[in-house]
Design an enzyme around this catalytic site. Structure first.
Site, PDB file in Angstrom:
ATOM      1  CG  ASP A 171      40.382  41.074  36.873  1.00 57.46           C
ATOM      2  OD1 ASP A 171      40.676  41.899  37.862  1.00 57.46           O
ATOM      3  OD2 ASP A 171      39.498  41.070  35.982  1.00 57.46           O
ATOM      4  CG  HIS A 257      45.136  47.473  37.894  1.00 58.14           C
ATOM      5  ND1 HIS A 257      44.167  48.637  37.348  1.00 58.14           N
ATOM      6  CD2 HIS A 257      45.653  46.800  36.731  1.00 58.14           C
ATOM      7  CE1 HIS A 257      44.414  48.203  35.937  1.00 58.14           C
ATOM      8  NE2 HIS A 257      45.132  47.382  35.616  1.00 58.14           N
ATOM      9  CG  HIS A 271      42.976  44.429  34.506  1.00 58.54           C
ATOM     10  ND1 HIS A 271      42.677  45.855  35.153  1.00 58.54           N
ATOM     11  CD2 HIS A 271      41.875  43.722  35.244  1.00 58.54           C
ATOM     12  CE1 HIS A 271      41.874  45.871  35.812  1.00 58.54           C
ATOM     13  NE2 HIS A 271      41.493  44.421  36.048  1.00 58.54           N
TER      14      HIS A 271
END
Length: 363
Positions: A171, A257, A271
């Site tokens: 991330d 994403h 994520h």
């Protein structure tokens, strides 16, 4: 147009700092609504209760259902009101933080964030990512303020599975590149202003820290220890990336994403794992040098982050599925339009397949 940089009111990081949570948040209220997973409650409830042992106050613990959706937010708001709580505490990971922030926003009360993992940059932000009950991206909920307090107990975070720390690195990996794209296009950051030099400096430091300490931190956590490298990466994943993305802005990596959330094959990924591949797609969109792309892919390989569609769970590449990802990436209002050039579904589709082809060179 003004420039802006925003951050939580207080950021506290260190070993065993959760034991002192009362000292850091008792000024915010007297009745605390604590949202966590079942396991999170089991791990942290005794520590939190011990901290508040000498102060008379109400502690209400409630299990999170697993998805930051409107239905879950409404359910928790109802329980909060029934217990007359005046502060929300989110304990756990990204979706719990986003849910806690949303609940606090709708109830107009303070929110405290207590990460037990370092898998996202959500703890510090004035943003909640809302999904459907099925886990498909729905919308960004822009909040008027950041959390009042963020408390990161590195002793707890370092004990979490290494995959979670690595997901946080994935991330955070996008932070600098997305901020730089926004700077080039003169786009607004997530706070609605232009980008400050301070925000770019934090975003750059975030990337440098990941390159320097990412692999060392992963190996240390896998060995069950918390080293300086682990401390540095936790700060990069949580604070540097949090301030960097919010005050620097989002661009293609996070939009990609969001695009991949439409494919069921990718729902097993965290994520940050999807964002890592989205970062490679963004670098392809920008036609970055192979040296720059190889640096990112090299870190991803060291950490076992996705660099191909197969790594993302897509074994058989079907044009209609990848085009559905490209379409979702280019939805109205998506951050992909912060890129400093024209964007459309065909361009994104080509970049996804090209990123996959480049990634396969290194497998």
């Amino acid at each position: 147009m003004f420039k802006s940089i925003i951050s939580p009111g207080k950021y506290i990081q260190g070993s065993a700092v959760l034991k002192d949570i009362r000292n850091h948040i008792s000024n915010l209220g007297e009745s605390f609504f604590i949202i966590a997973s079942d396991n999170g409650i089991k791990r942290t409830k005794p520590i939190i209760e011990e901290s508040f042992n000498e102060k008379k106050c109400n502690l209400t613990f409630e299990s999170f259902n697993g998805e930051c959706s409107k239905n879950e937010i409404d359910r928790l708001r109802k329980i909060l009101k029934e217990n007359d709580c005046d502060v929300v505490i989110g304990v756990g990971g990204g979706k719990i933080f986003d849910t806690a922030k949303a609940v606090a926003y709708y109830e107009n009360i303070p929110v405290v964030i207590v990460p037990t993992i370092a898998s996202t940059d959500a703890p510090c932000s004035a943003l909640s990512v809302i999904y459907t009950d099925e886990g498909v991206f729905s919308e960004y909920l822009m909040l008027p303020k950041n959390p009042e307090v963020v408390i990161v107990d590195t002793e707890i975070v370092a004990k979490a599975p290494s995959r979670l720390l690595v997901a946080g690195i994935g991330d955070a990996l996008a932070t600098y590149f997305e901020a730089e794209a926004c700077l080039k296009s003169n786009a607004c950051n997530m706070a609605g202003g232009k980008i400050t030099k301070a925000a770019m400096a934090l975003a750059s430091l975030c990337y440098e820290t990941l390159l320097e300490d990412g692999l060392k931190a992963k190996l240390a956590v896998e060995s069950g220890v918390c080293t300086t490298a682990v401390e540095n990466v936790i700060e990069a994943n949580t604070y540097l990336s949090g301030i960097g993305f919010e005050s620097g802005g989002l661009a293609a990596a996070h939009a990609v994403h969001n695009g991949f959330t439409v494919l069921e094959q990718c729902h097993h990924l965290y994520h940050g794992e999807k964002v890592a591949f989205g970062t490679i797609v963004q670098l392809v969109l920008e036609n970055r040098t192979m040296e720059e792309i190889e640096e990112v892919i090299g870190l991803c390989l060291d950490l076992y982050l996705p660099i191909t569609l197969e790594d993302m769970g897509i074994i058989e590449i079907k044009e209609e599925e990848i085009r559905s990802v490209a379409k979702a990436t280019c939805s109205e209002g998506e951050t992909v339009y912060n890129m400093p050039f024209e964007i459309n579904e065909d361009v994104v589709y080509a970049a996804i397949l090209s990123a996959d082809a480049i990634g396969r060179l290194y497998k």
